[in-house]
Design an enzyme around this catalytic site. Structure first.
Site, short mmCIF file in Angstrom:
data_model
loop_
_atom_site.label_atom_id
_atom_site.label_comp_id
_atom_site.label_asym_id
_atom_site.label_seq_id
_atom_site.Cartn_x
_atom_site.Cartn_y
_atom_site.Cartn_z
N CYS A 38 0.83 -1.20 0.00
CA CYS A 38 0.00 0.00 0.00
C CYS A 38 0.88 1.26 0.00
CB CYS A 38 -0.97 -0.05 1.17
SG CYS A 38 -2.43 0.99 1.00
N HIS A 39 0.70 2.14 0.97
CA HIS A 39 1.50 3.36 1.07
C HIS A 39 2.89 3.11 1.65
CE1 HIS A 39 -2.43 5.16 0.35
NE2 HIS A 39 -1.82 6.29 0.06
#
Length: 178
Positions: free
Chosen positions: A110-111
């Site tokens: 993800c991030h």
């Protein structure tokens, strides 16, 4: 009869901090431990309780500044909003650069990809990540693909919590522990 676990004797670093993505930290941590590995949660402060985006707590066992990359076989970069703060830490960036230079596992979901981006280690690497950081990944010189998991040498990347089963299989594939 004792069971031989595929990751016995191996140690892995997991970054933690305020607003980490709960599942993206805990699922890989527990999966690595299930395979016999030791894990260490490291935050900007030692023995601090950090809350995930969904309220699940994690307690940093050590400070990031006290970590030596030579003591670990790999690192997990969970997502959430935590990576945006941690990527500003020179120690986080140097650790990621050292893991890369040693060809050790660097797994980001993800991030979490923001940290390797800021460490300057994604140029020419095939990756995926949250669609929200796609442009950041491309601008860092990475080769973007929208897929549940991408394994490129010692790099493992996934997009979101629903990709966690594939993410962990990719980690175990790199570690040859499947």
């Amino acid at each position: 009869m004792a069971v031989s676990l595929p990751l016995s004797g191996q140690k892995f670093l997991l970054f933690t901090g305020e607003d980490y993505e709960d599942l993206e930290l805990w699922y890989p941590k527990l999966r690595l431990e299930e395979a016999g590995a030791e894990t260490t949660l490291a935050g900007l402060e030692a023995e601090k309780t950090y809350l995930g985006k969904h309220g699940y707590p994690s307690v940093s066992e050590v400070t990031i500044d006290s970590i030596n990359s030579a003591d670990f076989h790999g690192v997990i970069c969970a997502g959430g909003w935590m990576p945006d703060k941690l990527r500003r830490s020179e120690k986080v960036l140097s650790l990621l650069q050292e893991f890369n230079e040693s060809g050790k596992l660097i797994a980001a979901i993800c991030h979490g990809g923001w940290m390797p981006i800021s460490a300057g280690i994604y140029s020419g690497v095939k990756v995926t990540g949250s669609p929200g950081i796609k442009d950041d990944l491309i601008n860092a010189g990475a080769i973007w693909e929208d897929a549940p998991v991408i394994v490129d040498r010692h790099f493992v990347c996934s997009r979101r919590p629903s990709d966690l089963p594939d993410f962990c299989k990719g980690i175990l594939e790199v570690l040859k522990a499947t």
